[in-house]
Design an enzyme around this catalytic site. Structure first.
Site, PDB file in Angstrom:
ATOM      1  N   THR A   1       0.907  -1.262  -0.027  1.00 35.92           N
ATOM      2  CA  THR A   1      -0.075  -0.074   0.112  1.00 35.92           C
ATOM      3  C   THR A   1       0.860   1.336  -0.009  1.00 35.92           C
ATOM      4  OG1 THR A   1      -1.913  -1.257   0.957  1.00 35.92           O
ATOM      5  CG2 THR A   1      -1.750   1.278   1.318  1.00 35.92           C
TER       6      THR A   1
ATOM      7  N   ALA B   1       5.871  -8.487   1.099  1.00 40.96           N
ATOM      8  CA  ALA B   1       6.336  -9.835   1.573  1.00 40.96           C
ATOM      9  C   ALA B   1       5.346 -10.808   2.004  1.00 40.96           C
ATOM     10  CB  ALA B   1       7.403  -9.300   2.835  1.00 40.96           C
TER      11      ALA B   1
ATOM     12  N   CYS C   1     -22.288  -9.338   1.018  1.00 39.39           N
ATOM     13  CA  CYS C   1     -22.509  -9.633   2.298  1.00 39.39           C
ATOM     14  C   CYS C   1     -21.260  -9.459   3.010  1.00 39.39           C
ATOM     15  CB  CYS C   1     -23.405 -10.880   2.626  1.00 39.39           C
ATOM     16  SG  CYS C   1     -25.042 -10.420   2.649  1.00 39.39           S
TER      17      CYS C   1
ATOM     18  N   ASN D   1      -6.105  -9.387  -7.861  1.00 33.46           N
ATOM     19  CA  ASN D   1      -6.027  -9.878  -6.593  1.00 33.46           C
ATOM     20  C   ASN D   1      -7.441 -10.835  -6.381  1.00 33.46           C
ATOM     21  OD1 ASN D   1      -6.622  -7.070  -6.443  1.00 33.46           O
ATOM     22  ND2 ASN D   1      -7.657  -7.536  -4.654  1.00 33.46           N
TER      23      ASN D   1
ATOM     24  N   GLN E   1       0.542  -9.931  -6.155  1.00 32.25           N
ATOM     25  CA  GLN E   1       0.129 -10.786  -6.349  1.00 32.25           C
ATOM     26  C   GLN E   1       0.848 -11.942  -7.269  1.00 32.25           C
ATOM     27  OE1 GLN E   1      -2.463 -12.324  -4.762  1.00 32.25           O
ATOM     28  NE2 GLN E   1      -3.158 -10.248  -3.823  1.00 32.25           N
TER      29      GLN E   1
END
Lengths: 415, 127
Positions: free
Chosen positions: A74, A202, A328, A153, A181
């Site tokens: 991120t 990692a 959900c 992903n 990924q």
């Protein structure tokens, strides 16, 4: 105690015991600060970081000094996108990305839109891939960055990375690729693919959480970044902060293992994935693979099971950890934006399950999950009014569902 | 995140199935939509005395939607239509200890009860 099967390896992976062993000394014995240049504690830490940098660089065919350590992918995505936007503001302000990117990329782009950048969000085809021709058409003389992930992903779809890299090079535009990924599953050569910035995590490759890296090209071209974290000037001034030495050692070891074992491991996982897919498709009707079947990570299987809802499927798989694109399971009650971008009908997005195989899954586990899944789907279909209607020959797409759920039910869904 | 009651009803739901909609003493309520991720079908069978003598459900939805519908069918049995109309979603949510994000499942069950009763009354011409 009940044994649980972990099949959610796109979310995170367990640390490989060999990685854990490599990290251990750097907590208590060799705990030094890699920036301490005046004593042996610092030298040992710096030496460990140097080795890790080489291990990471070797996996992606980069130079060690092109690896910038971060807290995870991120941060790497944020640094790459915001750092390039700030450093190249004089050259332009246009960024091209794709609708199915990770939120770390999409939300970084959205932030930049509030600061004067314009962003093109390319659509994807039914197979989940961007169309290089559409990418080419989106380029303007103000375009400074293309940011497209290596593999998605949720669906594991691999984008045409080499073509994207080629287009970026032709136009003198930087290419950032979130490879979280894909790394360790498929070969990733930043030279051959024309990648200028590459995000690494990692914990998706059997390393620890809280450590990642950003590859930043130094030659042809030398990429400039404005840092987003200021301080002691670590990592060539691009990312200040005391280095997480045990984490870095873990990431390095994880990359080393992947480089050595990737070919065998990916072949094994692809065979298991195909076995799971084939079993489900031969034992159940109306199941669909989401995303490209051809251009896909070896360990990913994302399927929709018509007429049953994803969260109930996961409840049925009570001793198996998987994930779903169902509303959900999200805090927003919206189904997966990735599946929606593919054009998967919203009811099938609600019915999706992602199986993420990993290094420690066995064939016996795959067989167990396959059989259990068939039982759960059959049981829930017996309970499903939609399955009953479909079996009676009702075309569900022609049914007027009214607005009960919204007007009276006060769902909080929005479309 | 789910209570034991929801888990139990999900694993062993009561009154799953459907009645023949053509029968005059049957009322059917179908609420929700596939696009929203929940469709609940609830049916009541009403006897000459106006008492709900049996109920059935089918649900496309998450575990709490299945549990809510199952609980609703249990509560409906033996009630008059007026009594059935007094079942409130909040009672279902409370009984199942639904987390706030799942309360809409109990709303769906209340809507389905109303739908089934309205349908029954329409068929009887008393709606």
């Amino acid at each position: 105690m009940k044994k649980f099967i972990y099949m959610d390896n796109h979310a995170t992976t367990p640390v490989d015991p060999r990685v854990f062993e490599a990290m251990k000394p750097y907590f208590m014995e060799d705990f030094g600060n890699a920036a301490s240049r005046t004593h042996v504690f610092g030298w040992r830490a710096a030496e460990a970081v140097k080795i890790a940098r080489e291990q990471i660089a070797r996996l992606i065919n980069a130079e060690p000094d092109e690896i910038i350590f971060t807290s995870g992918a991120t941060e790497s995505d944020n640094l790459a996108i915001k750092g390039v936007a700030a450093a190249y503001a004089e050259k332009g302000n246009h960024i091209i990305t794709c609708q199915t990117e990770h939120k770390a990329v999409l939300d970084s782009c959205k932030r930049l839109e509030t600061q004067g950048c314009t962003v093109t969000y390319l659509p994807v085809g039914r197979d989940g891939r961007v169309d290089p021709a559409q990418l080419r058409a989106a380029i303007t003389d103000r375009t400074i960055l293309i940011t497209i992930m290596f593999a998605n992903n949720e669906i594991g779809t691999i984008h045409p990375i080499a073509e994207i890299g080629q287009i970026a090079k032709e136009h003198g535009i930087l290419f950032h690729c979130d490879a979280v990924q894909a790394l360790g599953k498929v070969p990733c050569d930043v030279q051959a693919l024309g990648i200028d910035l590459l995000s690494i995590s990692a914990h998706k490759m059997y390393g620890p959480k809280g450590i990642g890296a950003l590859y930043v090209r130094r030659r042809k071209p030398r990429v400039k970044l404005v840092p987003i974290i200021d301080g002691g000037g670590h990592e060539r001034g691009m990312r200040s902060g005391t280095l997480n030495v045990p984490g870095i050692v873990g990431l390095g070891k994880a990359c080393d293992i992947c480089r050595e074992e990737m070919a065998l491991e990916s072949a094994r996982l692809a065979a298991l994935r195909d076995k799971l897919q084939n079993y489900l498709m031969t034992h159940l009707d109306e199941v669909y693979v989401n995303g490209s079947i051809e251009h896909r990570l070896p360990n990913c299987l994302n399927m929709s099971f018509a007429y049953v809802e994803g969260e109930s499927l996961m409840m049925g798989l009570d001793d198996v950890a998987v994930s779903s694109g169902s509303a959900c399971t999200s805090a927003t009650l919206e189904p997966s934006y990735v599946l929606r971008a593919l054009g998967v009908p919203v009811e099938l997005a609600h019915s999706s399950i992602r199986f993420g195989l990993g290094r420690f899954n066995t064939e016996a586990e795959v067989d167990y999950v396959a059989e259990k899944m068939v039982g759960v789907v059959k049981r829930l279909r017996e309970m499903s009014p939609l399955y009953e209607m479909a079996k009676r020959g009702v075309d569900l797409s022609t049914v007027d569902w009214g607005d009960h759920g919204h007007a009276q039910g006060g769902h909080g869904h929005s479309h | 995140m789910y209570s034991q009651k929801v888990m139990d009803l999900f694993q062993n739901p009561k009154n799953v199935g459907s009645f023949d909609e053509g029968t005059p003493n049957i009322g059917t309520g179908v609420v929700g939509s596939p696009a929203c991720g929940d469709v609940m079908q609830l049916q009541i069978k009403v006897n000459e005395q106006g008492i709900i003598e049996d109920a059935r459900f089918k649900t496309f939805g998450c575990g709490s939607a299945i549990a809510s519908a199952s609980l609703a069918t249990e509560w409906l049995k033996g009630k008059t239509l007026d009594e059935a109309l007094k079942i409130k979603n909040i009672e279902i949510a409370k009984e199942l200890e639904l987390p706030p994000i799942k309360v809409h499942c109990s709303v769906l069950a209340e809507d389905a009860i109303r739908g089934a009763i309205e349908d029954y009354q329409k068929r009887r011409g008393t709606g």
